[in-house]
Design a protein around this motif. Structure first.
Motif, PDB file in Angstrom:
ATOM      1  N   MET A   1      31.728  22.890  42.879  1.00  0.00           N
ATOM      2  CA  MET A   1      32.052  24.254  43.300  1.00  0.00           C
ATOM      3  C   MET A   1      31.008  24.743  44.305  1.00  0.00           C
ATOM      4  O   MET A   1      29.824  24.443  44.170  1.00  0.00           O
ATOM      5  CB  MET A   1      32.034  25.215  42.096  1.00  0.00           C
ATOM      6  CG  MET A   1      33.030  24.878  40.991  1.00  0.00           C
ATOM      7  SD  MET A   1      33.236  26.249  39.807  1.00  0.00           S
ATOM      8  CE  MET A   1      31.864  25.972  38.711  1.00  0.00           C
ATOM      9  N   ASN A   2      31.433  25.496  45.291  1.00  0.00           N
ATOM     10  CA  ASN A   2      30.526  26.206  46.184  1.00  0.00           C
ATOM     11  C   ASN A   2      30.627  27.682  45.804  1.00  0.00           C
ATOM     12  O   ASN A   2      31.607  28.350  46.136  1.00  0.00           O
ATOM     13  CB  ASN A   2      30.940  26.006  47.639  1.00  0.00           C
ATOM     14  CG  ASN A   2      30.794  24.549  48.062  1.00  0.00           C
ATOM     15  OD1 ASN A   2      29.952  23.830  47.523  1.00  0.00           O
ATOM     16  ND2 ASN A   2      31.614  24.113  49.012  1.00  0.00           N
ATOM     17  N   ILE A   3      29.614  28.165  45.087  1.00  0.00           N
ATOM     18  CA  ILE A   3      29.716  29.478  44.447  1.00  0.00           C
ATOM     19  C   ILE A   3      28.998  30.544  45.267  1.00  0.00           C
ATOM     20  O   ILE A   3      27.791  30.417  45.535  1.00  0.00           O
ATOM     21  CB  ILE A   3      29.110  29.437  43.024  1.00  0.00           C
ATOM     22  CG1 ILE A   3      29.728  28.286  42.208  1.00  0.00           C
ATOM     23  CG2 ILE A   3      29.327  30.778  42.320  1.00  0.00           C
ATOM     24  CD1 ILE A   3      29.087  28.092  40.842  1.00  0.00           C
ATOM     25  N   LEU A   4      29.718  31.593  45.623  1.00  0.00           N
ATOM     26  CA  LEU A   4      29.083  32.767  46.233  1.00  0.00           C
ATOM     27  C   LEU A   4      28.719  33.720  45.107  1.00  0.00           C
ATOM     28  O   LEU A   4      29.604  34.249  44.419  1.00  0.00           O
ATOM     29  CB  LEU A   4      30.050  33.448  47.207  1.00  0.00           C
ATOM     30  CG  LEU A   4      29.534  34.741  47.836  1.00  0.00           C
ATOM     31  CD1 LEU A   4      28.306  34.480  48.711  1.00  0.00           C
ATOM     32  CD2 LEU A   4      30.627  35.414  48.668  1.00  0.00           C
ATOM     33  N   THR A  76      34.235  28.307  47.309  1.00  0.00           N
ATOM     34  CA  THR A  76      35.409  28.076  46.451  1.00  0.00           C
ATOM     35  C   THR A  76      35.453  29.049  45.273  1.00  0.00           C
ATOM     36  O   THR A  76      36.494  29.206  44.642  1.00  0.00           O
ATOM     37  CB  THR A  76      35.397  26.645  45.886  1.00  0.00           C
ATOM     38  OG1 THR A  76      34.161  26.445  45.162  1.00  0.00           O
ATOM     39  CG2 THR A  76      35.514  25.605  47.002  1.00  0.00           C
ATOM     40  N   HIS A  77      34.293  29.658  44.954  1.00  0.00           N
ATOM     41  CA  HIS A  77      34.235  30.577  43.817  1.00  0.00           C
ATOM     42  C   HIS A  77      33.349  31.774  44.168  1.00  0.00           C
ATOM     43  O   HIS A  77      32.330  31.596  44.849  1.00  0.00           O
ATOM     44  CB  HIS A  77      33.651  29.888  42.575  1.00  0.00           C
ATOM     45  CG  HIS A  77      34.559  28.833  42.019  1.00  0.00           C
ATOM     46  ND1 HIS A  77      34.749  27.618  42.642  1.00  0.00           N
ATOM     47  CD2 HIS A  77      35.356  28.832  40.922  1.00  0.00           C
ATOM     48  CE1 HIS A  77      35.619  26.907  41.943  1.00  0.00           C
ATOM     49  NE2 HIS A  77      36.002  27.621  40.899  1.00  0.00           N
ATOM     50  N   ARG A 129      44.770  28.137  47.727  1.00  0.00           N
ATOM     51  CA  ARG A 129      44.125  26.845  47.661  1.00  0.00           C
ATOM     52  C   ARG A 129      43.865  26.469  46.198  1.00  0.00           C
ATOM     53  O   ARG A 129      43.520  27.333  45.383  1.00  0.00           O
ATOM     54  CB  ARG A 129      42.789  27.005  48.383  1.00  0.00           C
ATOM     55  CG  ARG A 129      42.218  25.783  48.930  1.00  0.00           C
ATOM     56  CD  ARG A 129      40.942  26.193  49.681  1.00  0.00           C
ATOM     57  NE  ARG A 129      39.893  25.279  49.349  1.00  0.00           N
ATOM     58  CZ  ARG A 129      38.683  25.332  49.864  1.00  0.00           C
ATOM     59  NH1 ARG A 129      38.362  26.288  50.722  1.00  0.00           N
ATOM     60  NH2 ARG A 129      37.778  24.449  49.530  1.00  0.00           N
ATOM     61  N   GLU A 130      44.007  25.192  45.876  1.00  0.00           N
ATOM     62  CA  GLU A 130      43.793  24.708  44.506  1.00  0.00           C
ATOM     63  C   GLU A 130      42.328  24.914  44.094  1.00  0.00           C
ATOM     64  O   GLU A 130      41.416  24.680  44.889  1.00  0.00           O
ATOM     65  CB  GLU A 130      44.132  23.203  44.483  1.00  0.00           C
ATOM     66  CG  GLU A 130      44.352  22.596  43.126  1.00  0.00           C
ATOM     67  CD  GLU A 130      45.497  23.252  42.357  1.00  0.00           C
ATOM     68  OE1 GLU A 130      45.321  23.391  41.150  1.00  0.00           O
ATOM     69  OE2 GLU A 130      46.532  23.624  42.970  1.00  0.00           O
ATOM     70  N   GLY A 131      42.128  25.372  42.874  1.00  0.00           N
ATOM     71  CA  GLY A 131      40.783  25.356  42.279  1.00  0.00           C
ATOM     72  C   GLY A 131      39.856  26.493  42.679  1.00  0.00           C
ATOM     73  O   GLY A 131      38.671  26.449  42.340  1.00  0.00           O
ATOM     74  N   VAL A 132      40.343  27.519  43.391  1.00  0.00           N
ATOM     75  CA  VAL A 132      39.459  28.620  43.775  1.00  0.00           C
ATOM     76  C   VAL A 132      39.532  29.736  42.726  1.00  0.00           C
ATOM     77  O   VAL A 132      40.512  29.833  41.988  1.00  0.00           O
ATOM     78  CB  VAL A 132      39.829  29.186  45.173  1.00  0.00           C
ATOM     79  CG1 VAL A 132      39.619  28.135  46.252  1.00  0.00           C
ATOM     80  CG2 VAL A 132      41.263  29.714  45.196  1.00  0.00           C
TER      81      VAL A 132
END
Ligand code: NAD
Ligand code: DAU
Length: 352
Positions: A1-4, A76-77, A129-132
């Motif tokens: 995951m690329n988390i903001l 992504t998150h 988008r899948e998985g966000v």
């Protein structure tokens, strides 16, 4: 995951960044914080900037900047902590609370929608988008106040009583609308009062610890018999990760540890732990609109996501008191405002 992580230089956000680095280091984290009076990069001085962690000073209401950050980091998150968080300040300046907490959340939702929707220009398309996922970190205060009996469940009607909680409730409703209308994959969490390391000493527990250490009066609002349901910040962080990774889309999850305490009992416990005396207690005029009691029913998150708190209050509060005793320099910087220089000292070289 690329988390903001937004608001990651504040109390809970900085604890969450640290929790991620320790418990789920495989994720990349981008921490965006405007560094208001409550944002303190000294809270994160032990977290190096590297491939896995990056800090960006920005306001969540700055849409162009949010777009750029999403795009550059393939976010992504989102875990949205950024907010004005202090009830007493909201009584003095409600507009700032509405602007940050409501419009800031909406700006982030719009950014996420633009970046994650598969056909962003098609208003009928609900495909993402899948998985966000977007996680809105909300509060039990949106439910208003309880009497002597009962608990807040996720079905309790919203009835906020302060400008702060009204702004948080409004943001929750905007999130709900983005899920219903656009199909945005999101969760809302509503947690009870947090305590632990790095909490700004305007909130009850660190304020009382600090004043007690200094032998200063301990300002108790009204009769001191208001009740809050206290949870250690690490337990909040593990609950947020459970919701981020396992929460069902569109669902609200209450977070709490079944730990109701009257304010006065907490103040007395701090006094005893620090070897001071009850004569420090000073009853002051009550907070306008002061909610009498909060208490969370945590059945949903414990049964559906298998989360449970790990700290007892007795061990958590002693750990917290010890942390403040061992971080006098941190406290002094916060109270003198010196922490504001930290950004310039530590980060200016990165931006030249
Ligand atoms: P905090 O005040 O310590 O931190 C808030 C952070 O948000 C600060 O770092 C601040 O600089 C940043 N911020 C403020 N406005 C911003 C903006 N416009 N753009 C970017 N950053 C901005 O708050 P906290 O106690 O850590 O609470 C974090 C979140 O958790 C809040 O949304 C709050 O409503 C929620 N919450 C708090 C508690 C609690 O007990 N503290 C309990 C439940 C939920
Ligand atoms: O319930 C979750 C909420 O908990 C979060 O959403 C808020 O962001 C967070 O600030 C906190 O709100 P509270 O108003 O409950 O927290 P605070 O620490 O300001 O106050 C806790 C209780 O202590 C409340 O009943 C008011 C009282 N109090 C507070 C202060 C600062 C005092 O009696 N004296 C004080 O000096």
């Amino acid at each position: 995951m690329n988390i903001l992580v937004t608001g990651g230089a504040g109390f809970i956000g900085s604890n969450f960044v640290r929790w991620l680095k320790k418990n789920a280091p495989e994720h990349r984290v981008v921490n965006v914080d405007a560094l208001t009076y409550a944002g303190n990069l000294e809270n994160l001085s032990d977290i190096p900037q590297d491939e896995g962690y990056r800090f960006v000073r920005a306001d969540i209401r700055d849409r162009a900047k949010m777009n750029e950050i999403f795009f550059e980091n393939d976010i992504t998150h989102v875990v949205n902590f950024a907010a004005e968080s202090h009830v007493d300040r909201s009584i003095v300046d409600p507009e700032l609370f509405l602007s940050t907490n409501v419009l800031g959340t909406q700006a982030l939702l719009d950014t996420a929608k633009q970046q994650w929707k598969l056909a962003p220009e098609d208003k009928y398309s609900r495909a993402f988008r899948e998985g966000v996922k977007f996680l809105q970190v909300s509060t039990d205060e949106v439910y208003g106040a309880l009497g002597k009996e009962g608990f807040f469940t996720e079905a309790t009607p919203l009835a906020p009583n302060s400008p702060y909680s009204a702004a948080k409730a409004s943001a929750d409703l905007v999130c709900r609308a983005y899920h219903e209308t656009f199909g945005m994959p999101l969760n809302i969490t509503r947690c009870s009062n947090n305590y632990g390391p790095y909490q700004f000493p305007e909130k009850l527990i660190p304020l009382m610890i600090h004043n007690c250490m200094e032998g200063k009066p301990l300002p108790v609002y009204g009769d001191g018999m208001q009740i809050r349901d206290w949870l250690h910040v690490d337990d909040h962080c593990s609950a947020l990760y459970a919701v981020l990774t396992r929460g069902a889309a569109g669902e609200v999850y209450n977070i709490g540890g079944n730990n109701e305490r009257a304010n006065l009992d907490i103040v007395r416990l701090i006094i005893r732990s620090l070897g001071a005396g009850d004569e420090l207690i000073s009853y002051v005029k009550d907070r306008p609109g002061h909610d009498r009691r909060y208490a969370i029913d945590n059945t949903k998150i414990t049964t559906q996501l298998g989360w449970s708190p790990s700290y007892t209050f007795e061990e958590g509060i002693q750990q917290t008191i010890a942390w403040y005793q061992n971080h006098m320099e941190w406290l002094e910087h916060v109270l003198s405002g010196a922490y504001a220089d930290y950004y310039e000292r530590m980060y200016a070289p990165f931006f030249q």
